[in-house]
Scaffold this motif. Sequence first.
Motif, PDB file in Angstrom:
ATOM      1  N   ASP A  44      35.314  78.927  85.293  1.00 21.67           N
ATOM      2  CA  ASP A  44      34.303  77.882  85.183  1.00 21.67           C
ATOM      3  C   ASP A  44      34.736  76.819  84.183  1.00 21.67           C
ATOM      4  N   VAL A  45      34.595  75.570  84.581  1.00 21.87           N
ATOM      5  CA  VAL A  45      34.886  74.438  83.701  1.00 21.87           C
ATOM      6  C   VAL A  45      33.593  73.657  83.511  1.00 21.87           C
ATOM      7  N   PRO A  46      32.905  73.832  82.375  1.00 20.91           N
ATOM      8  CA  PRO A  46      31.645  73.127  82.158  1.00 20.91           C
ATOM      9  C   PRO A  46      31.868  71.643  81.900  1.00 20.91           C
ATOM     10  N   SER A  47      30.856  70.843  82.183  1.00 24.01           N
ATOM     11  CA  SER A  47      30.935  69.407  81.933  1.00 24.01           C
ATOM     12  C   SER A  47      30.783  69.132  80.443  1.00 24.01           C
ATOM     13  N   SER A  48      30.981  67.897  80.073  1.00 25.15           N
ATOM     14  CA  SER A  48      30.883  67.507  78.669  1.00 25.15           C
ATOM     15  C   SER A  48      29.464  67.643  78.130  1.00 25.15           C
ATOM     16  N   LEU A  49      28.488  67.821  79.048  1.00 21.91           N
ATOM     17  CA  LEU A  49      27.097  67.961  78.623  1.00 21.91           C
ATOM     18  C   LEU A  49      26.828  69.326  78.009  1.00 21.91           C
ATOM     19  N   VAL A  50      27.734  70.289  78.280  1.00 20.99           N
ATOM     20  CA  VAL A  50      27.584  71.629  77.710  1.00 20.99           C
ATOM     21  C   VAL A  50      28.246  71.649  76.345  1.00 20.99           C
ATOM     22  N   SER A  51      27.478  71.926  75.320  1.00 21.30           N
ATOM     23  CA  SER A  51      28.004  71.898  73.954  1.00 21.30           C
ATOM     24  C   SER A  51      28.955  73.060  73.715  1.00 21.30           C
ATOM     25  N   GLU A  57      31.897  81.283  74.880  1.00 20.55           N
ATOM     26  CA  GLU A  57      32.555  82.374  75.607  1.00 20.55           C
ATOM     27  C   GLU A  57      31.521  83.366  76.142  1.00 20.55           C
ATOM     28  N   GLU A  58      30.518  83.686  75.320  1.00 13.51           N
ATOM     29  CA  GLU A  58      29.460  84.592  75.767  1.00 13.51           C
ATOM     30  C   GLU A  58      28.691  83.972  76.932  1.00 13.51           C
ATOM     31  N   ARG A  59      28.465  82.661  76.836  1.00 11.53           N
ATOM     32  CA  ARG A  59      27.746  81.953  77.878  1.00 11.53           C
ATOM     33  C   ARG A  59      28.503  82.021  79.210  1.00 11.53           C
ATOM     34  N   GLU A  60      29.813  81.803  79.142  1.00  7.90           N
ATOM     35  CA  GLU A  60      30.621  81.814  80.356  1.00  7.90           C
ATOM     36  C   GLU A  60      30.707  83.218  80.952  1.00  7.90           C
TER      37      GLU A  60
END
Length: 275
Positions: A44-51, A57-60
């Motif tokens: 997963d590659v989150p956008s810049s909106l994800v801080s 890492e836990e979130r991913e």
Amino acid sequence: MQEPFTNAPYVHPYRAPSYFAQQLRAINFAKATNKRLLWIIAHDVPSSLVSAGAKQEEREERWLEFHDRYTSGIPGVFPLVLGLPVRFTDTPYGPCREQGVCKNARGWLRGWKLSEEEERRLEESSEPEVVLTQRPLRLFIEVVSATSKLPLIEGKRIFILNIHRKQWSIDGAGKVPVTRYGFPLVPDFGGTAHAYCGTTLLACIGDLLPWHARPRQEDAQKGYIIKSRTRDAANMLLAQPYCPMLFRQGVQEGPQLLLQVLRGDITTKDAKVAW
């Protein structure tokens, strides 16, 4: 773990239990067939909106547990086992429909292509279960609904599935996008009652919810669907005892109205008004 239930689908009223059961059944399949199990982890590659931060890492890792319907059809983890029954969660690309490959098409995993680095790492290891550090370059799938337009490889109609890139969103409004790399494929070991509605199975593992769950009319309807998937009751295995009152809630309003219309007791218009 015994025939005819080793490969029988696990059918549940809800998505989440059937989704996690597929992963467990895939592990049992690898053990029963004495095959090596390789785990693919989606990227997963989150956008810049994800801080970014310490908890990212836990979130991913949490994202990997999401049902594939929330992640554009690409599951967070996928088991590679030779001969594994699989199901497409989405149509890979437009023209492949002519080859008989589309959403919900079923088949078997017949092989895969790994990077040279990953191949060497696996040769040096004798572990029966390995988590891949790199996603496979492509998967080779024998498709049940294949047409003559699909290439014939060693006597089988094989579809070559390349890695996909799809976008999903953390929020319901689609304002926090995440790009996921993986394969639109899941083990074909189960699903919801409605997913198997109208399907006749050789054997089935059904779950009608626990005995202490307060039953509802809709639960009874799903229960009827699950319990009627096999022609022979001996091939229906119930995962757990269900509530004694599940099928004692009176007639099902929808099916009852349909039956009355088919018998000619009421008109379609009367059925719509009653519904």
